[in-house]
Design a protein around this motif. Sequence first.
Motif, PDB file in Angstrom:
ATOM      1  N   TYR A  19       0.939  -1.072   0.052  1.00 18.29           N
ATOM      2  CA  TYR A  19       0.003  -0.079   0.046  1.00 18.29           C
ATOM      3  C   TYR A  19       0.719   1.369   0.068  1.00 18.29           C
ATOM      4  CZ  TYR A  19      -3.872   3.116   1.333  1.00 18.29           C
ATOM      5  OH  TYR A  19      -4.710   4.122   1.471  1.00 18.29           O
ATOM      6  N   GLN A  20       0.874   2.144  -1.000  1.00 18.34           N
ATOM      7  CA  GLN A  20       1.616   3.353  -1.206  1.00 18.34           C
ATOM      8  C   GLN A  20       0.835   4.627  -1.163  1.00 18.34           C
ATOM      9  OE1 GLN A  20       4.086   2.198  -4.399  1.00 18.34           O
ATOM     10  NE2 GLN A  20       5.159   0.861  -3.405  1.00 18.34           N
ATOM     11  N   ASN A  21      -0.234   4.666  -0.441  1.00 20.42           N
ATOM     12  CA  ASN A  21      -1.279   5.944  -0.457  1.00 20.42           C
ATOM     13  C   ASN A  21      -1.565   6.450   0.817  1.00 20.42           C
ATOM     14  OD1 ASN A  21      -2.576   7.827  -1.823  1.00 20.42           O
ATOM     15  ND2 ASN A  21      -2.906   6.140  -3.559  1.00 20.42           N
ATOM     16  N   TYR A  22      -2.486   7.223   0.902  1.00 24.15           N
ATOM     17  CA  TYR A  22      -2.969   7.741   2.116  1.00 24.15           C
ATOM     18  C   TYR A  22      -4.624   7.729   1.906  1.00 24.15           C
ATOM     19  CZ  TYR A  22      -3.762  12.518   0.025  1.00 24.15           C
ATOM     20  OH  TYR A  22      -4.167  13.255  -0.878  1.00 24.15           O
ATOM     21  N   VAL A  23      -5.188   7.627   2.932  1.00 26.48           N
ATOM     22  CA  VAL A  23      -6.720   7.751   3.267  1.00 26.48           C
ATOM     23  C   VAL A  23      -7.366   8.392   4.489  1.00 26.48           C
ATOM     24  CG1 VAL A  23      -6.959   5.462   3.945  1.00 26.48           C
ATOM     25  CG2 VAL A  23      -8.774   6.559   2.904  1.00 26.48           C
ATOM     26  N   PRO A  24      -7.941   9.536   4.214  1.00 21.23           N
ATOM     27  CA  PRO A  24      -8.221  10.362   5.456  1.00 21.23           C
ATOM     28  C   PRO A  24      -9.637   9.589   5.758  1.00 21.23           C
ATOM     29  CG  PRO A  24      -8.268  11.818   3.479  1.00 21.23           C
ATOM     30  CD  PRO A  24      -8.248  10.366   3.055  1.00 21.23           C
ATOM     31  N   ILE A  25      -9.781   9.030   7.247  1.00 17.65           N
ATOM     32  CA  ILE A  25     -10.873   8.507   7.824  1.00 17.65           C
ATOM     33  C   ILE A  25     -11.625   9.256   8.720  1.00 17.65           C
ATOM     34  CG2 ILE A  25      -9.734   6.064   7.576  1.00 17.65           C
ATOM     35  CD1 ILE A  25      -9.216   6.457  10.671  1.00 17.65           C
ATOM     36  N   ILE A  29      -5.627  10.655   9.226  1.00 17.50           N
ATOM     37  CA  ILE A  29      -5.369  10.098   8.031  1.00 17.50           C
ATOM     38  C   ILE A  29      -4.224   8.853   7.969  1.00 17.50           C
ATOM     39  CG2 ILE A  29      -3.951  10.701   5.806  1.00 17.50           C
ATOM     40  CD1 ILE A  29      -4.479  13.562   6.255  1.00 17.50           C
ATOM     41  N   ILE A  30      -4.677   7.784   7.385  1.00 23.00           N
ATOM     42  CA  ILE A  30      -4.097   6.645   7.250  1.00 23.00           C
ATOM     43  C   ILE A  30      -3.151   6.690   5.995  1.00 23.00           C
ATOM     44  CG2 ILE A  30      -4.049   4.061   7.050  1.00 23.00           C
ATOM     45  CD1 ILE A  30      -6.590   4.130   8.646  1.00 23.00           C
ATOM     46  N   VAL A  31      -1.728   6.461   6.746  1.00 22.44           N
ATOM     47  CA  VAL A  31      -0.796   6.778   5.482  1.00 22.44           C
ATOM     48  C   VAL A  31       0.489   5.485   5.699  1.00 22.44           C
ATOM     49  CG1 VAL A  31       1.149   8.144   4.611  1.00 22.44           C
ATOM     50  CG2 VAL A  31      -0.861   9.113   6.072  1.00 22.44           C
ATOM     51  N   SER A  32       0.664   5.041   4.216  1.00 29.70           N
ATOM     52  CA  SER A  32       1.569   4.136   4.164  1.00 29.70           C
ATOM     53  C   SER A  32       2.919   4.657   4.306  1.00 29.70           C
ATOM     54  CB  SER A  32       1.709   3.410   2.558  1.00 29.70           C
ATOM     55  OG  SER A  32       2.784   3.031   2.340  1.00 29.70           O
ATOM     56  N   LYS A  85      -8.135   3.538  -2.215  1.00 28.59           N
ATOM     57  CA  LYS A  85      -6.995   4.015  -2.937  1.00 28.59           C
ATOM     58  C   LYS A  85      -6.033   2.937  -2.975  1.00 28.59           C
ATOM     59  CE  LYS A  85      -7.220   8.997  -1.701  1.00 28.59           C
ATOM     60  NZ  LYS A  85      -6.236  10.115  -1.185  1.00 28.59           N
ATOM     61  N   THR A  86      -6.485   1.766  -3.345  1.00 30.88           N
ATOM     62  CA  THR A  86      -5.765   0.344  -3.377  1.00 30.88           C
ATOM     63  C   THR A  86      -6.560  -0.585  -4.188  1.00 30.88           C
ATOM     64  OG1 THR A  86      -4.358  -1.359  -2.287  1.00 30.88           O
ATOM     65  CG2 THR A  86      -6.244  -0.442  -1.052  1.00 30.88           C
ATOM     66  N   HIS A 117      -7.058  -4.044   6.243  1.00 32.54           N
ATOM     67  CA  HIS A 117      -6.141  -3.344   7.254  1.00 32.54           C
ATOM     68  C   HIS A 117      -6.622  -2.073   7.492  1.00 32.54           C
ATOM     69  CE1 HIS A 117      -2.501  -3.843   9.654  1.00 32.54           C
ATOM     70  NE2 HIS A 117      -2.145  -2.450   9.350  1.00 32.54           N
ATOM     71  N   VAL A 118      -7.025  -1.198   6.690  1.00 34.06           N
ATOM     72  CA  VAL A 118      -7.312   0.203   6.654  1.00 34.06           C
ATOM     73  C   VAL A 118      -8.821   0.024   7.547  1.00 34.06           C
ATOM     74  CG1 VAL A 118      -8.301   2.088   5.519  1.00 34.06           C
ATOM     75  CG2 VAL A 118      -6.350   1.199   4.796  1.00 34.06           C
ATOM     76  N   VAL A 119      -9.655  -0.791   7.175  1.00 32.24           N
ATOM     77  CA  VAL A 119     -10.910  -1.035   8.040  1.00 32.24           C
ATOM     78  C   VAL A 119     -10.546  -1.148   9.367  1.00 32.24           C
ATOM     79  CG1 VAL A 119     -12.837  -2.204   7.984  1.00 32.24           C
ATOM     80  CG2 VAL A 119     -12.219  -1.696   5.771  1.00 32.24           C
ATOM     81  N   LYS A 120      -9.458  -2.357   9.605  1.00 30.25           N
ATOM     82  CA  LYS A 120      -9.175  -2.552  10.891  1.00 30.25           C
ATOM     83  C   LYS A 120      -8.758  -1.421  11.837  1.00 30.25           C
ATOM     84  CE  LYS A 120      -6.510  -6.058  13.563  1.00 30.25           C
ATOM     85  NZ  LYS A 120      -5.730  -7.239  13.508  1.00 30.25           N
ATOM     86  N   LEU A 121      -7.892  -0.647  11.069  1.00 37.28           N
ATOM     87  CA  LEU A 121      -7.213   0.435  11.714  1.00 37.28           C
ATOM     88  C   LEU A 121      -8.538   1.487  12.240  1.00 37.28           C
ATOM     89  CD1 LEU A 121      -4.079   1.161   9.923  1.00 37.28           C
ATOM     90  CD2 LEU A 121      -4.133   0.784  12.273  1.00 37.28           C
ATOM     91  N   THR A 122      -9.335   1.498  11.118  1.00 42.16           N
ATOM     92  CA  THR A 122     -10.274   2.547  11.448  1.00 42.16           C
ATOM     93  C   THR A 122     -11.253   2.174  12.563  1.00 42.16           C
ATOM     94  OG1 THR A 122     -10.375   3.036   8.850  1.00 42.16           O
ATOM     95  CG2 THR A 122     -12.367   3.638  10.263  1.00 42.16           C
ATOM     96  N   ASP A 123     -11.601   0.936  12.647  1.00 43.57           N
ATOM     97  CA  ASP A 123     -12.437   0.513  13.878  1.00 43.57           C
ATOM     98  C   ASP A 123     -11.601   0.468  15.194  1.00 43.57           C
ATOM     99  OD1 ASP A 123     -14.225  -0.542  11.852  1.00 43.57           O
ATOM    100  OD2 ASP A 123     -14.100  -2.495  12.150  1.00 43.57           O
ATOM    101  N   ILE A 124     -10.439   0.558  15.241  1.00 41.66           N
ATOM    102  CA  ILE A 124      -9.395   0.635  16.263  1.00 41.66           C
ATOM    103  C   ILE A 124      -9.464   2.188  17.022  1.00 41.66           C
ATOM    104  CG2 ILE A 124      -7.173   0.702  17.335  1.00 41.66           C
ATOM    105  CD1 ILE A 124      -6.718  -1.937  15.731  1.00 41.66           C
ATOM    106  N   LEU A 125      -9.265   3.165  15.857  1.00 40.35           N
ATOM    107  CA  LEU A 125      -8.962   4.419  16.258  1.00 40.35           C
ATOM    108  C   LEU A 125     -10.393   5.206  16.300  1.00 40.35           C
ATOM    109  CD1 LEU A 125      -5.898   5.010  13.757  1.00 40.35           C
ATOM    110  CD2 LEU A 125      -5.839   4.689  16.167  1.00 40.35           C
ATOM    111  N   THR A 126     -11.505   4.913  15.569  1.00 41.59           N
ATOM    112  CA  THR A 126     -12.488   5.657  15.482  1.00 41.59           C
ATOM    113  C   THR A 126     -13.549   4.720  15.753  1.00 41.59           C
ATOM    114  OG1 THR A 126     -13.164   5.152  13.262  1.00 41.59           O
ATOM    115  CG2 THR A 126     -11.649   7.011  13.932  1.00 41.59           C
ATOM    116  N   SER A 127     -15.203   5.246  15.664  1.00 41.20           N
ATOM    117  CA  SER A 127     -16.118   4.509  15.887  1.00 41.20           C
ATOM    118  C   SER A 127     -16.588   3.676  14.703  1.00 41.20           C
ATOM    119  CB  SER A 127     -17.576   5.289  16.327  1.00 41.20           C
ATOM    120  OG  SER A 127     -17.483   6.485  15.238  1.00 41.20           O
ATOM    121  N   GLY A 128     -15.810   3.678  13.417  1.00 33.52           N
ATOM    122  CA  GLY A 128     -15.875   2.605  12.302  1.00 33.52           C
ATOM    123  C   GLY A 128     -15.849   3.641  11.164  1.00 33.52           C
TER     124      GLY A 128
END
Length: 227
Positions: free
Chosen positions: A92-98, A103-106, A184-185, A193-204
């Motif tokens: 993964y070589q991008n970023y995605v604001p959640i 922002i989750i960043v590679s 963006k992948t 993995h992005v979804v898992k991080l989102t669930d850990i850091l936010t309400s989803g």
Amino acid sequence: MMSSLIVDKCYYTQLALQSLLQLNGQHQKDILSLKDINELQTACKSLTPEIIFVNEDCFMSDVRSGKALKAVINAHPGTLFFVFISKDNLNYQNYVPIRRNVIIVSKSIRTTTIYQLIAHNLQISRAIEIGVPLDLTPVSLSRTEFSILKMWMSGLDTQNISQHLNIKQKTVASHKGNIKRKVKTQNKQAIYHVVKLTDILTSGMFVGRPHPLRPASESGEIAVPVG
């Protein structure tokens, strides 16, 4: 001058981020490197950071640290959090604001992109006029995309998903394409993995149309954990 905090055990990452921050006008004395989430919690009690960088290795394997980081994020809505994905095999070589401030960043992302993201945020926080603003709209899935993502992550293939939702396989494939575009992948594991991080850091993940400059509670959207 507000501070920036770096929670990353890699010395070279610390140096690179310090350099990018200094290029954007921050002084060395206002950039602090911390060893873990506990130190981050302590620092945030006395500081109002503009930017916080966190490597996922500092909380992914420790539930308590994940909850602590989530609490720090909730307590500092005006701070921009960069959360680095460090798993190399995700490609993964991008970023995605959640969220508006997360922002989750590679870690494999181009240095110029990180520089642009830092500059963009500092210009906003310091009320400096921006030339061409970056699109940092938090990713949001439609309700159908969210349903498909949950089934996809549970191991169902396109054919099974189409049967469950009573829609054509081509429609399922189209929705999967939309999810890939938004995250963006093309890599399924990276999406998970992005979804898992989102669930850990936010309400989803947000489900619905987002309004990037307004709090989620005012925007009419909902946030739902996938897992």
